[in-house]
Design a protein around this motif. Structure first.
Motif, PDB file in Angstrom:
ATOM      1  N   LEU A  28      -5.301   4.992  -0.820  1.00  0.00           N
ATOM      2  CA  LEU A  28      -4.267   4.133  -0.236  1.00  0.00           C
ATOM      3  C   LEU A  28      -4.914   2.983   0.535  1.00  0.00           C
ATOM      4  O   LEU A  28      -4.469   1.830   0.449  1.00  0.00           O
ATOM      5  N   CYS A  29      -5.964   3.290   1.297  1.00  0.00           N
ATOM      6  CA  CYS A  29      -6.658   2.249   2.065  1.00  0.00           C
ATOM      7  C   CYS A  29      -7.323   1.235   1.138  1.00  0.00           C
ATOM      8  O   CYS A  29      -7.227   0.018   1.356  1.00  0.00           O
ATOM      9  N   ALA A  30      -8.005   1.720   0.118  1.00  0.00           N
ATOM     10  CA  ALA A  30      -8.692   0.821  -0.802  1.00  0.00           C
ATOM     11  C   ALA A  30      -7.708  -0.069  -1.545  1.00  0.00           C
ATOM     12  O   ALA A  30      -7.958  -1.271  -1.738  1.00  0.00           O
ATOM     13  N   ASP A  31      -6.585   0.500  -1.959  1.00  0.00           N
ATOM     14  CA  ASP A  31      -5.577  -0.308  -2.654  1.00  0.00           C
ATOM     15  C   ASP A  31      -5.050  -1.417  -1.750  1.00  0.00           C
ATOM     16  O   ASP A  31      -4.842  -2.553  -2.195  1.00  0.00           O
ATOM     17  N   ALA A  32      -4.813  -1.095  -0.471  1.00  0.00           N
ATOM     18  CA  ALA A  32      -4.309  -2.100   0.459  1.00  0.00           C
ATOM     19  C   ALA A  32      -5.326  -3.215   0.668  1.00  0.00           C
ATOM     20  O   ALA A  32      -4.993  -4.406   0.604  1.00  0.00           O
ATOM     21  N   ILE A  33      -6.570  -2.853   0.920  1.00  0.00           N
ATOM     22  CA  ILE A  33      -7.592  -3.854   1.226  1.00  0.00           C
ATOM     23  C   ILE A  33      -7.941  -4.680  -0.005  1.00  0.00           C
ATOM     24  O   ILE A  33      -8.040  -5.911   0.064  1.00  0.00           O
ATOM     25  N   ALA A  34      -8.091  -4.020  -1.146  1.00  0.00           N
ATOM     26  CA  ALA A  34      -8.400  -4.749  -2.377  1.00  0.00           C
ATOM     27  C   ALA A  34      -7.261  -5.669  -2.781  1.00  0.00           C
ATOM     28  O   ALA A  34      -7.488  -6.710  -3.418  1.00  0.00           O
ATOM     29  N   GLY A  35      -6.032  -5.322  -2.386  1.00  0.00           N
ATOM     30  CA  GLY A  35      -4.878  -6.146  -2.699  1.00  0.00           C
ATOM     31  C   GLY A  35      -4.652  -7.282  -1.730  1.00  0.00           C
ATOM     32  O   GLY A  35      -3.625  -7.971  -1.802  1.00  0.00           O
ATOM     33  N   GLY A  36      -5.595  -7.488  -0.800  1.00  0.00           N
ATOM     34  CA  GLY A  36      -5.467  -8.578   0.166  1.00  0.00           C
ATOM     35  C   GLY A  36      -4.710  -8.206   1.413  1.00  0.00           C
ATOM     36  O   GLY A  36      -4.443  -9.057   2.256  1.00  0.00           O
ATOM     37  N   GLY A  37      -4.355  -6.933   1.545  1.00  0.00           N
ATOM     38  CA  GLY A  37      -3.553  -6.493   2.673  1.00  0.00           C
ATOM     39  C   GLY A  37      -4.376  -5.869   3.778  1.00  0.00           C
ATOM     40  O   GLY A  37      -5.591  -6.050   3.875  1.00  0.00           O
ATOM     41  N   LEU A  38      -3.680  -5.094   4.599  1.00  0.00           N
ATOM     42  CA  LEU A  38      -4.280  -4.461   5.766  1.00  0.00           C
ATOM     43  C   LEU A  38      -3.888  -2.990   5.826  1.00  0.00           C
ATOM     44  O   LEU A  38      -2.792  -2.611   5.407  1.00  0.00           O
ATOM     45  N   VAL A  39      -4.774  -2.209   6.390  1.00  0.00           N
ATOM     46  CA  VAL A  39      -4.458  -0.841   6.767  1.00  0.00           C
ATOM     47  C   VAL A  39      -4.271  -0.841   8.278  1.00  0.00           C
ATOM     48  O   VAL A  39      -5.228  -0.989   9.041  1.00  0.00           O
ATOM     49  N   HIS A  40      -3.036  -0.737   8.729  1.00  0.00           N
ATOM     50  CA  HIS A  40      -2.723  -0.751  10.156  1.00  0.00           C
ATOM     51  C   HIS A  40      -3.007   0.631  10.744  1.00  0.00           C
ATOM     52  O   HIS A  40      -2.709   1.655  10.127  1.00  0.00           O
TER      53      HIS A  40
END
Length: 264
Positions: A28-40
């Protein structure tokens, strides 16, 4: 060295029981970061510690966004102004989490990680619930034994674990403290901080592995003792710039208008 032996037993339980949950949380973290997003990352009280362990820290990288409210974490005065009583009261106030979340434009591909050993206080529960309502997957880092031993305090009758897509179990006892002493009725030596820090580093390392594999690894904060002063400064500056760029895409303006969302 009784506490060290007990602490090793906690880590052994984590290693034996949490690999699948760590893998799911890391993806979940990798998908968020690789997608340009953030893990809050959110925690109150001592749960601030694993938030800060994730980022910014040597061996860490941007993509993780610490959300820490001083009113619920700055209580080193213990009593008096900014004391522990106030912090414990505030973290039980229903409705406060939504006020916090209104500062941010949260949406996929972002994810949320919420830390709470007991998983019973209102603010962590409602942070998780609010993140899910905005379409974010939620990881709860909590002690199942401690959470299930306590009575729910939230008006919904729920616990943090009820609002999570993935639960990382701290594997600590209901008391948190690990050691019972003869002549003392109450245990001493808490274990949840050690357990939480161990789990976040497992997630951090596995997330980095996944990001490297897909060519999306951000710069890593690295000591000058390893790469030299000039390269260390370059990595720090690059990491901070990347963090600032991502966070700028989620901060809401004074009027509550959403920002120009970052490209994914």
């Amino acid at each position: 060295m009784r506490w060290l032996r007990a602490a090793r037993a906690v880590l052994d339980r984590i290693e034996a029981s949490q690999p699948d949950a760590v893998e799911r949380a890391s993806r979940l973290c990798a998908d968020a970061i690789a997608g340009g997003g953030l893990v809050h990352l959110f925690g109150t009280g001592h749960s601030r510690i694993p938030v800060e362990e994730m980022f910014p820290r040597y061996g860490s990288f941007p993509g993780f966004h610490p959300l820490v409210e001083l009113s619920m974490t700055f209580h080193t005065e213990v009593v008096g102004s900014n004391g522990q009583r106030q912090a414990m009261f505030i973290e039980r106030v229903e409705g406060l989490a939504e006020v916090i979340l209104e500062n941010f434009d949260l949406r996929p591909p972002d994810a949320m990680v919420v830390f709470s050993a007991s998983g019973l206080s209102a603010v962590p529960i409602e942070i998780a619930r609010g993140a899910r309502a905005r379409g974010l997957p939620v990881v709860a880092v909590t002690s199942l034994e401690q959470s299930l031993a306590g009575e729910p305090q939230h008006s919904s009758g729920t616990r943090l674990l009820d609002h999570a897509d993935v639960v990382l179990d701290l594997c600590t006892p209901a008391a948190d403290a690990l050691i019972e002493l003869e002549g003392l009725a109450t245990p001493v030596g808490p274990g949840s901080t050690l357990a939480a820090v161990a789990l976040v580093n497992e997630v951090k390392v596995r997330t980095a592995e996944l990001l490297v594999a897909c060519g999306a690894m951000p710069p890593v904060l690295t000591s000058a003792a390893v790469v030299g002063g000039e390269e260390s400064k370059r990595l720090f500056d690059a990491a901070y710039a990347e963090h600032a760029r991502r966070v700028a895409g989620v901060l809401r303006g004074a009027a509550g208008d959403p920002p120009a969302r970052r490209e994914t």
